[in-house]
Design an enzyme around this catalytic site. Sequence first.
Site, PDB file in Angstrom:
ATOM      1  N   PHE A 123      40.076  -3.059  19.436  1.00  0.00           N
ATOM      2  CA  PHE A 123      38.938  -3.241  18.519  1.00  0.00           C
ATOM      3  C   PHE A 123      39.455  -4.026  17.319  1.00  0.00           C
ATOM      4  O   PHE A 123      40.324  -3.552  16.584  1.00  0.00           O
ATOM      5  CB  PHE A 123      38.438  -1.848  18.091  1.00  0.00           C
ATOM      6  CG  PHE A 123      37.367  -1.827  17.052  1.00  0.00           C
ATOM      7  CD1 PHE A 123      36.052  -2.090  17.383  1.00  0.00           C
ATOM      8  CD2 PHE A 123      37.666  -1.504  15.732  1.00  0.00           C
ATOM      9  CE1 PHE A 123      35.038  -2.034  16.417  1.00  0.00           C
ATOM     10  CE2 PHE A 123      36.672  -1.444  14.755  1.00  0.00           C
ATOM     11  CZ  PHE A 123      35.347  -1.709  15.101  1.00  0.00           C
ATOM     12  N   GLU A 127      41.064  -7.484   8.691  1.00  0.00           N
ATOM     13  CA  GLU A 127      41.761  -8.756   8.421  1.00  0.00           C
ATOM     14  C   GLU A 127      42.693  -8.552   7.229  1.00  0.00           C
ATOM     15  O   GLU A 127      42.516  -7.592   6.470  1.00  0.00           O
ATOM     16  CB  GLU A 127      40.740  -9.852   8.103  1.00  0.00           C
ATOM     17  CG  GLU A 127      39.787 -10.088   9.251  1.00  0.00           C
ATOM     18  CD  GLU A 127      38.828 -11.251   9.004  1.00  0.00           C
ATOM     19  OE1 GLU A 127      38.884 -11.867   7.918  1.00  0.00           O
ATOM     20  OE2 GLU A 127      38.035 -11.522   9.907  1.00  0.00           O
ATOM     21  N   THR A 158      45.398  -2.024  16.708  1.00  0.00           N
ATOM     22  CA  THR A 158      46.086  -1.137  17.666  1.00  0.00           C
ATOM     23  C   THR A 158      45.894  -1.671  19.082  1.00  0.00           C
ATOM     24  O   THR A 158      44.788  -2.057  19.453  1.00  0.00           O
ATOM     25  CB  THR A 158      45.540   0.304  17.560  1.00  0.00           C
ATOM     26  OG1 THR A 158      45.660   0.736  16.218  1.00  0.00           O
ATOM     27  CG2 THR A 158      46.303   1.256  18.478  1.00  0.00           C
ATOM     28  N   GLN A 345      57.307  22.698   6.216  1.00  0.00           N
ATOM     29  CA  GLN A 345      57.767  23.689   5.237  1.00  0.00           C
ATOM     30  C   GLN A 345      58.226  24.983   5.929  1.00  0.00           C
ATOM     31  O   GLN A 345      59.246  25.561   5.562  1.00  0.00           O
ATOM     32  CB  GLN A 345      56.626  23.994   4.248  1.00  0.00           C
ATOM     33  CG  GLN A 345      57.052  24.750   3.010  1.00  0.00           C
ATOM     34  CD  GLN A 345      57.951  23.923   2.095  1.00  0.00           C
ATOM     35  OE1 GLN A 345      57.942  22.696   2.136  1.00  0.00           O
ATOM     36  NE2 GLN A 345      58.745  24.593   1.282  1.00  0.00           N
ATOM     37  N   GLU A 372      40.144   3.740  10.955  1.00  0.00           N
ATOM     38  CA  GLU A 372      38.714   4.020  11.246  1.00  0.00           C
ATOM     39  C   GLU A 372      37.932   4.235   9.947  1.00  0.00           C
ATOM     40  O   GLU A 372      36.971   4.992   9.885  1.00  0.00           O
ATOM     41  CB  GLU A 372      38.624   5.262  12.146  1.00  0.00           C
ATOM     42  CG  GLU A 372      37.773   5.051  13.382  1.00  0.00           C
ATOM     43  CD  GLU A 372      38.328   4.011  14.340  1.00  0.00           C
ATOM     44  OE1 GLU A 372      39.475   3.550  14.175  1.00  0.00           O
ATOM     45  OE2 GLU A 372      37.591   3.628  15.261  1.00  0.00           O
ATOM     46  N   THR A 374      39.217   4.439   5.677  1.00  0.00           N
ATOM     47  CA  THR A 374      40.078   5.412   4.984  1.00  0.00           C
ATOM     48  C   THR A 374      39.247   6.637   4.591  1.00  0.00           C
ATOM     49  O   THR A 374      38.009   6.602   4.599  1.00  0.00           O
ATOM     50  CB  THR A 374      40.684   4.814   3.689  1.00  0.00           C
ATOM     51  OG1 THR A 374      39.600   4.557   2.786  1.00  0.00           O
ATOM     52  CG2 THR A 374      41.462   3.537   3.951  1.00  0.00           C
TER      53      THR A 374
HETATM   54  C1  LIG Z   1      48.085   2.792  12.435  1.00  0.00           C
HETATM   55  C2  LIG Z   1      46.909   1.920  12.115  1.00  0.00           C
HETATM   56  C3  LIG Z   1      46.103   1.471  13.153  1.00  0.00           C
HETATM   57  C4  LIG Z   1      45.028   0.615  12.889  1.00  0.00           C
HETATM   58  N1  LIG Z   1      44.262   0.149  13.933  1.00  0.00           N
HETATM   59  C5  LIG Z   1      43.239  -0.708  13.686  1.00  0.00           C
HETATM   60  C6  LIG Z   1      42.478  -1.262  14.783  1.00  0.00           C
HETATM   61  O1  LIG Z   1      42.708  -0.958  15.961  1.00  0.00           O
HETATM   62  N2  LIG Z   1      41.488  -2.146  14.496  1.00  0.00           N
HETATM   63  C7  LIG Z   1      41.178  -2.504  13.219  1.00  0.00           C
HETATM   64  O2  LIG Z   1      40.255  -3.307  13.039  1.00  0.00           O
HETATM   65  N3  LIG Z   1      41.898  -2.001  12.153  1.00  0.00           N
HETATM   66  C8  LIG Z   1      42.907  -1.126  12.371  1.00  0.00           C
HETATM   67  N4  LIG Z   1      43.658  -0.616  11.314  1.00  0.00           N
HETATM   68  C9  LIG Z   1      43.356  -1.043   9.969  1.00  0.00           C
HETATM   69  C10 LIG Z   1      42.649   0.034   9.136  1.00  0.00           C
HETATM   70  O3  LIG Z   1      41.333   0.220   9.606  1.00  0.00           O
HETATM   71  C11 LIG Z   1      42.716  -0.395   7.662  1.00  0.00           C
HETATM   72  O4  LIG Z   1      44.061  -0.256   7.267  1.00  0.00           O
HETATM   73  C12 LIG Z   1      41.817   0.438   6.770  1.00  0.00           C
HETATM   74  O5  LIG Z   1      40.458   0.169   7.024  1.00  0.00           O
HETATM   75  C13 LIG Z   1      42.088   0.179   5.269  1.00  0.00           C
HETATM   76  O6  LIG Z   1      42.130  -1.175   4.982  1.00  0.00           O
HETATM   77  P1  LIG Z   1      43.379  -1.760   4.142  1.00  0.00           P
HETATM   78  O7  LIG Z   1      44.612  -1.322   4.834  1.00  0.00           O
HETATM   79  O8  LIG Z   1      43.161  -3.215   3.953  1.00  0.00           O
HETATM   80  O9  LIG Z   1      43.334  -1.006   2.746  1.00  0.00           O
HETATM   81  P2  LIG Z   1      42.448  -1.400   1.477  1.00  0.00           P
HETATM   82  O10 LIG Z   1      41.039  -1.639   1.889  1.00  0.00           O
HETATM   83  O11 LIG Z   1      43.145  -2.463   0.720  1.00  0.00           O
HETATM   84  O12 LIG Z   1      42.489  -0.047   0.650  1.00  0.00           O
HETATM   85  C14 LIG Z   1      43.626   0.358  -0.113  1.00  0.00           C
HETATM   86  C15 LIG Z   1      43.282   1.678  -0.797  1.00  0.00           C
HETATM   87  O13 LIG Z   1      42.139   1.521  -1.659  1.00  0.00           O
HETATM   88  C16 LIG Z   1      41.142   2.456  -1.292  1.00  0.00           C
HETATM   89  N5  LIG Z   1      39.810   1.880  -1.486  1.00  0.00           N
HETATM   90  C17 LIG Z   1      39.341   0.693  -1.022  1.00  0.00           C
HETATM   91  N6  LIG Z   1      38.056   0.532  -1.359  1.00  0.00           N
HETATM   92  C18 LIG Z   1      37.702   1.642  -2.043  1.00  0.00           C
HETATM   93  C19 LIG Z   1      36.488   2.082  -2.670  1.00  0.00           C
HETATM   94  N7  LIG Z   1      35.366   1.376  -2.623  1.00  0.00           N
HETATM   95  N8  LIG Z   1      36.476   3.285  -3.308  1.00  0.00           N
HETATM   96  C20 LIG Z   1      37.599   4.059  -3.351  1.00  0.00           C
HETATM   97  N9  LIG Z   1      38.776   3.693  -2.772  1.00  0.00           N
HETATM   98  C21 LIG Z   1      38.806   2.504  -2.131  1.00  0.00           C
HETATM   99  C22 LIG Z   1      41.397   2.779   0.161  1.00  0.00           C
HETATM  100  O14 LIG Z   1      40.824   4.006   0.542  1.00  0.00           O
HETATM  101  C23 LIG Z   1      42.903   2.771   0.207  1.00  0.00           C
HETATM  102  O15 LIG Z   1      43.378   4.023  -0.229  1.00  0.00           O
HETATM  103  C24 LIG Z   1      44.738   0.242  11.548  1.00  0.00           C
HETATM  104  C25 LIG Z   1      45.546   0.718  10.501  1.00  0.00           C
HETATM  105  C26 LIG Z   1      46.611   1.538  10.776  1.00  0.00           C
HETATM  106  C27 LIG Z   1      47.479   2.033   9.639  1.00  0.00           C
END
Ligand SMILES: Cc1cc2nc3c(=O)[nH]c(=O)nc-3n(C[C@H](O)[C@H](O)[C@H](O)COP(=O)(O)OP(=O)(O)OC[C@H]3O[C@@H](n4cnc5c(N)ncnc54)[C@H](O)[C@@H]3O)c2cc1C
Length: 392
Positions: A123, A127, A158, A345, A372, A374
């Site tokens: 999926f 980006e 993933t 722990q 999926e 945060t």
């Molecule tokens: C092991 C793993 C597997 C993954 N697999 C997939 C996959 O199969 N397909 C796919 O498409 N993606 C995948 N991802 C990506 C994942 O969905 C994203 O990492 C996630 O949506 C967060 O985006 P970001 O990492 O850019 O963090 P950011 O969006 O930059 O966020 C950074 C921090 O800011 C917080 N934040 C952002 N906006 C807000 C807001 N409006 N209010 C409060 N807090 C906020 C977030 O909660 C987070 O704590 C995967 C990630 C991991 C770690």
Amino acid sequence: MLNLSEKHSMIQKIAEKLAKEKVAPRAKEIDKTGAFPWDLVDIYKKHGFLYLMLPEKFGGLDGDITSLCLVIEELAKISGASSLIPLAHNVGIMPIMVSANDEQKEYLYSKIADPERPYLVAFALTEPEAGSDASHMRTTATRDGEYYYLNGKKSMITNGANAQLYSVFANTNPKLRTNGISAFFVERDYPGVIIGKSEDKMGMIGSDITEIVFDNVRLSKDNLLGKEGEGWNIAMSTLNLSRPAVGAQAVGLAQGALDFSTEYAWKRVQFGQKLADFEGIQFMVADMATHVEAARALVYDAAHLLDMKVYERDKMSAIGVDKLSAMAKVYSADVAMKVTTDAVQILGGYGYTKEYPVERMMRDAKATQIYEGTNQIQRIVIARDIFRHFMP
Ligand SMILES: Cc1cc2nc3c(=O)[nH]c(=O)nc-3n(C[C@H](O)[C@H](O)[C@H](O)COP(=O)(O)OP(=O)(O)OC[C@H]3O[C@@H](n4cnc5c(N)ncnc54)[C@H](O)[C@@H]3O)c2cc1C
């Protein structure tokens, strides 16, 4: 305790047996080497876990979200990474399930259910510049006559390096914001599909998260899932469907850590008595077990509602399943983080070593709070739904 149908109970038993017999002997080594466990993928395929939700007429098991949650929970009790591979695969199938036409389903499902070869799906939404704010994606699919030309980069996908098929979201009309996003299926062997770098992760080691680059990939109208501009709704419907399964994964991780740490507490003696005889440990274990059971109830409540098979986003919202899915995911992921940390722990210094599985479970649990959507984003979804009802 779940009151399962005969079919669900059978699926759970098969998953439990397979997790204990096939995954358990491999779990530590997978985490150590990080090598993608193709042998387990083969086994999952043979047992139907990779075509669990496909209709029988396409060779599937005609399962549902409850079936998926049961399988993922059992695998996650033993190994997070080994549960993430089939979980992400099934999430990759969901956009097809909710929006593909019959010809597309026939074409794609026959490949997914082909018993001769392991065929993984991914999926692809995230980006580098568009994570939580996925609607600001930069990947474009520009139409030129009969074709679309796909350009851009997806990140942290993933199964990205190992899948043969991707559900991809791209802008077909950036001016329309979310209404300009469309969904496509893209096969790995199309010219211009480039597998980028895989990330070196904290946990879920053995599963991959990888960049996928699309360099002018030519797609025909047959690759379009649903109609042009429906991509955002397809992505959100998919997340509503997949979040309880991530919740189930978190419940599995927490249950695995709870089981291990209670057995340890029963055997380990300090101050001349078992750890299990200390009230401080008993209260901790009681809280852990209560949280796990509450999380499980929320997960299967959401799954049950989704098994009504209402896949249109607005209808999902009307029956409140988007909120419940988000609750199941956020609560279970937070429980998994807390319970796995408490399990470390309970084992004390040994919990901090790689000799025992609880530190791995703790590292794996962290991922469930991130993907999926945060846990902050889940809370936004829940709060929006609550306040929506006050709107004039
Ligand atoms: C092991 C793993 C597997 C993954 N697999 C997939 C996959 O199969 N397909 C796919 O498409 N993606 C995948 N991802 C990506 C994942 O969905 C994203 O990492 C996630 O949506 C967060 O985006 P970001 O990492 O850019 O963090 P950011 O969006 O930059 O966020 C950074 C921090 O800011 C917080 N934040 C952002 N906006 C807000 C807001 N409006 N209010 C409060 N807090 C906020 C977030 O909660 C987070 O704590 C995967 C990630 C991991 C770690």
